[in-house]
Motif scaffolding. Structure first.
Motif, PDB file in Angstrom:
ATOM      1  N   HIS A  18       0.859  -1.181   0.000  1.00  0.00           N
ATOM      2  CA  HIS A  18       0.000   0.000   0.000  1.00  0.00           C
ATOM      3  C   HIS A  18       0.895   1.230   0.000  1.00  0.00           C
ATOM      4  N   GLY A  19       1.063   1.834  -1.176  1.00  0.00           N
ATOM      5  CA  GLY A  19       1.965   2.972  -1.312  1.00  0.00           C
ATOM      6  C   GLY A  19       1.282   4.275  -0.971  1.00  0.00           C
ATOM      7  N   PHE A  20       2.110   5.318  -0.915  1.00  0.00           N
ATOM      8  CA  PHE A  20       1.603   6.649  -0.613  1.00  0.00           C
ATOM      9  C   PHE A  20       1.898   7.628  -1.748  1.00  0.00           C
ATOM     10  N   SER A  21       2.109   7.086  -2.943  1.00  0.00           N
ATOM     11  CA  SER A  21       2.238   7.963  -4.095  1.00  0.00           C
ATOM     12  C   SER A  21       0.866   8.517  -4.453  1.00  0.00           C
ATOM     13  N   MET A  22       0.848   9.545  -5.302  1.00  0.00           N
ATOM     14  CA  MET A  22      -0.422  10.175  -5.656  1.00  0.00           C
ATOM     15  C   MET A  22      -1.353   9.196  -6.356  1.00  0.00           C
ATOM     16  N   LEU A  23      -0.805   8.385  -7.256  1.00  0.00           N
ATOM     17  CA  LEU A  23      -1.644   7.401  -7.956  1.00  0.00           C
ATOM     18  C   LEU A  23      -2.165   6.339  -7.001  1.00  0.00           C
ATOM     19  N   ASP A  24      -1.303   5.884  -6.081  1.00  0.00           N
ATOM     20  CA  ASP A  24      -1.752   4.883  -5.111  1.00  0.00           C
ATOM     21  C   ASP A  24      -2.879   5.423  -4.236  1.00  0.00           C
ATOM     22  N   MET A  25      -2.724   6.684  -3.799  1.00  0.00           N
ATOM     23  CA  MET A  25      -3.765   7.264  -2.944  1.00  0.00           C
ATOM     24  C   MET A  25      -5.053   7.487  -3.730  1.00  0.00           C
ATOM     25  N   LEU A 160     -12.190  19.636   1.214  1.00  0.00           N
ATOM     26  CA  LEU A 160     -12.430  19.333   2.622  1.00  0.00           C
ATOM     27  C   LEU A 160     -13.572  18.331   2.778  1.00  0.00           C
ATOM     28  N   PHE A 161     -14.579  18.428   1.904  1.00  0.00           N
ATOM     29  CA  PHE A 161     -15.661  17.450   1.938  1.00  0.00           C
ATOM     30  C   PHE A 161     -15.120  16.051   1.661  1.00  0.00           C
ATOM     31  N   GLY A 162     -14.212  15.942   0.676  1.00  0.00           N
ATOM     32  CA  GLY A 162     -13.588  14.641   0.412  1.00  0.00           C
ATOM     33  C   GLY A 162     -12.763  14.162   1.589  1.00  0.00           C
ATOM     34  N   THR A 163     -12.109  15.100   2.278  1.00  0.00           N
ATOM     35  CA  THR A 163     -11.317  14.727   3.454  1.00  0.00           C
ATOM     36  C   THR A 163     -12.203  14.188   4.569  1.00  0.00           C
ATOM     37  N   VAL A 185      -5.127   2.905   9.814  1.00  0.00           N
ATOM     38  CA  VAL A 185      -5.835   4.143   9.489  1.00  0.00           C
ATOM     39  C   VAL A 185      -5.020   5.104   8.626  1.00  0.00           C
ATOM     40  N   ALA A 186      -3.695   4.927   8.588  1.00  0.00           N
ATOM     41  CA  ALA A 186      -2.842   5.872   7.858  1.00  0.00           C
ATOM     42  C   ALA A 186      -3.192   5.980   6.380  1.00  0.00           C
ATOM     43  N   PRO A 187      -3.401   4.866   5.663  1.00  0.00           N
ATOM     44  CA  PRO A 187      -3.740   4.996   4.237  1.00  0.00           C
ATOM     45  C   PRO A 187      -5.013   5.795   3.997  1.00  0.00           C
ATOM     46  N   GLY A 188      -6.048   5.515   4.778  1.00  0.00           N
ATOM     47  CA  GLY A 188      -7.308   6.228   4.597  1.00  0.00           C
ATOM     48  C   GLY A 188      -7.177   7.706   4.905  1.00  0.00           C
ATOM     49  N   ILE A 189      -6.432   8.048   5.956  1.00  0.00           N
ATOM     50  CA  ILE A 189      -6.246   9.458   6.305  1.00  0.00           C
ATOM     51  C   ILE A 189      -5.412  10.155   5.233  1.00  0.00           C
ATOM     52  N   ALA A 190      -4.398   9.476   4.708  1.00  0.00           N
ATOM     53  CA  ALA A 190      -3.577  10.065   3.650  1.00  0.00           C
ATOM     54  C   ALA A 190      -4.415  10.349   2.406  1.00  0.00           C
ATOM     55  N   GLU A 191      -5.274   9.396   2.047  1.00  0.00           N
ATOM     56  CA  GLU A 191      -6.152   9.611   0.888  1.00  0.00           C
ATOM     57  C   GLU A 191      -7.096  10.774   1.139  1.00  0.00           C
ATOM     58  N   ALA A 192      -7.580  10.886   2.378  1.00  0.00           N
ATOM     59  CA  ALA A 192      -8.501  11.976   2.701  1.00  0.00           C
ATOM     60  C   ALA A 192      -7.804  13.327   2.596  1.00  0.00           C
ATOM     61  N   LEU A 193      -6.608  13.429   3.164  1.00  0.00           N
ATOM     62  CA  LEU A 193      -5.876  14.695   3.108  1.00  0.00           C
ATOM     63  C   LEU A 193      -5.433  15.028   1.687  1.00  0.00           C
TER      64      LEU A 193
END
Length: 244
Positions: A18-25, A160-163, A185-193
């Motif tokens: 589970h990466g944290f690149s823009m495409l992964d998120m 912010l609504f998406g977050t 929870v980190a992946p979901g929070i990263a995608e939200a931010l």
């Protein structure tokens, strides 16, 4: 001593990959959040298109206005200038001049310029034609500028609504898995931010460009109004000389 199974030591692929690149998120986000991200990216793309188009057009119009004013104040006959450009005015300034000259010639051909009681009405009519032309040209120049203002004011809130949706999904994952580990929870929070980040990327250039373009267009409109006032003075002198 009993060997530890390699299967026990190996983490799941979901945890490792589970990466944290823009495409992964983006691909890991909820479908609704994906739609929000795509909307913000589209708004950003369209904003930059408007910014480049308006900036280039304003530069061309300013250069054309400089050339026209140089010809206008060169001391040549205004009728000759009108005959050269009336079929293809290149900018709002020359279009304003052509509209005024067209009304002037129409009035002269009808003999209105020689009638003392109609000269005031003729001048007012020419002024009105110039102002209508300026308003029409500025409306065309300012077209789509409101989109920049709307993007600058709404994009952060859309992000912010998406977050908020992403963080709600993260809390749902905690409740389902009953695990408060940060890795859960980190992946979901990263995608939200990430949604908020896209909103800011769309909003900040739009706000800056809107303020800059609005200021430039106001200066250009003032230039048109100043020319209309100067040309009105020339017409007024012509009418006074004709009366004399």
């Amino acid at each position: 001593m009993q060997a530890v199974s390699s299967q026990t030591l190996a983490p799941t692929a979901e945890t490792v990959e589970h990466g944290f690149s823009m495409l992964d998120m983006f691909w890991g986000a909820d479908p609704i959040i994906k739609i929000i991200m795509l909307m913000l990216v589209a708004a950003s793309f369209w904003s930059w298109t408007i910014i480049f188009q308006k900036t280039i057009r304003l530069k061309k119009l300013t250069d054309a206005a400089d050339q026209f004013e140089e010809a206008f104040w060169s001391g040549g006959a205004l009728d000759d200038l009108y005959d050269r450009i009336h079929n293809r005015p290149q900018d709002p300034l020359s279009a304003t001049f052509c509209a005024a000259m067209k009304e002037w010639r129409r009035s002269v051909s009808k003999g209105i310029a020689k009638a003392s009681d109609a000269r005031g009405t003729m001048q007012q009519r020419i002024e009105r034609v110039m102002h209508l032309t300026i308003n029409r040209e500025m409306e065309d120049l300012e077209r789509y500028l409101g989109f920049l203002a709307s993007t600058g004011s709404t994009a952060p809130f859309i992000g912010l609504f998406g977050t908020v949706l992403g963080i709600m999904n993260s809390f749902q994952s905690i409740a389902i898995q009953q695990n408060t580990n940060l890795a859960v929870v980190a992946p979901g929070i990263a995608e939200a931010l990430f949604a908020t980040a896209i909103g800011l990327v769309a909003a900040i250039p739009a706000v800056i460009a809107y303020n800059k373009l609005s200021s430039d267009m106001n200066r250009y409109a003032n230039r048109l109004e100043a020319f209309a006032g100067e040309f009105t003075g020339i017409i007024s002198r012509q009418l006074e000389e004709g009366a004399a």
